[in-house]
Enzyme design. Structure first.
Site, mmCIF file in Angstrom:
data_model
loop_
_atom_site.group_PDB
_atom_site.id
_atom_site.type_symbol
_atom_site.label_atom_id
_atom_site.label_comp_id
_atom_site.label_asym_id
_atom_site.label_seq_id
_atom_site.Cartn_x
_atom_site.Cartn_y
_atom_site.Cartn_z
ATOM 1 C CB CYS A 182 -1.140 -0.290 1.063
ATOM 2 S SG CYS A 182 -2.180 1.083 0.913
ATOM 3 C CG HIS A 183 -0.347 5.078 1.882
ATOM 4 N ND1 HIS A 183 -1.347 4.346 1.852
ATOM 5 C CD2 HIS A 183 -0.599 6.124 1.639
ATOM 6 C CE1 HIS A 183 -2.220 5.041 0.962
ATOM 7 N NE2 HIS A 183 -1.409 6.367 0.871
#
Length: 200
Positions: free
Chosen positions: A126-127
């Site tokens: 994800c991030h």
């Protein structure tokens, strides 16, 4: 003659997190890696074993981007101070809000670089690749991330991989995925890079 089962070598894995790390992205990999027999230490800058990080729940509810809600508290099981890449076999970077803050900490960036320079497996979801981009370690690599992180991945010189939310990408030592729906693929590919074999 009864065939003896081979014993899988335990790996020591470091997971680095911070406040508002994504709830699923810290808890699910932590539990799954423990389940298959690995040792996982979860640390956060400025915090000691027994202290907690706050998590956030990022959900996909039909809007243009994810929604964010307060998640559980996650209790750290190791202390950040003194942690070195030499003591571990691999690194895991969960997503959420934490990576953007962690990327401002030079000691964290140095730690990420040490894992990469030693050729050890690095999984980010994800991030999480924001931290890889900030450390300057993904130039020329095929990297997936949450779509909002695409520009950072490209600016770091990597080849952004647009895959379904339940997909993942392996390029050498790096295993990346776009969000928590990728856990089966992302964790599965990471286990392969670790050399972990699961047989029925």
């Amino acid at each position: 003659m009864k065939k003896e089962k081979e014993t899988m070598a335990e790996k020591r894995i470091l997971m680095i997190a911070g406040d508002f790390v994504e709830d699923y992205e810290i808890m699910v990999p932590f539990q799954m890696l423990l389940l298959v027999g690995h040792k996982v230490d979860v640390v956060s800058p400025g915090k000691k074993a027994g202290e907690q990080v706050v998590t956030a729940i990022h959900d996909f509810e039909g809007h243009q981007t994810y929604t964010e809600k307060r998640g559980h508290n996650f209790t750290l099981n190791a202390t950040y101070a003194g942690v070195t890449a030499d003591a571990y076999d691999a690194l895991v970077i969960p997503g959420g809000r934490a990576p953007e803050q962690l990327s401002t900490d030079e000691s964290v960036l140095d730690l990420v670089r040490a894992f990469v320079e030693s050729g050890k497996p690095v999984a980010a979801v994800c991030h999480g690749p924001q931290l890889l981009a900030a450390a300057g370690v993904i130039k020329g690599k095929k990297i997936s991330a949450y779509p909002a992180c695409r520009a950072e991945v490209l600016l770091a010189g990597a080849e952004y991989q647009s895959v379904p939310m339940d997909g993942a990408v392996t390029d050498g030592q790096f295993v990346t995925g776009p969000a928590w729906p990728a856990h089966p693929a992302w964790i599965g590919q990471f286990l392969k890079v670790l050399g972990t074999q699961i047989t029925p």
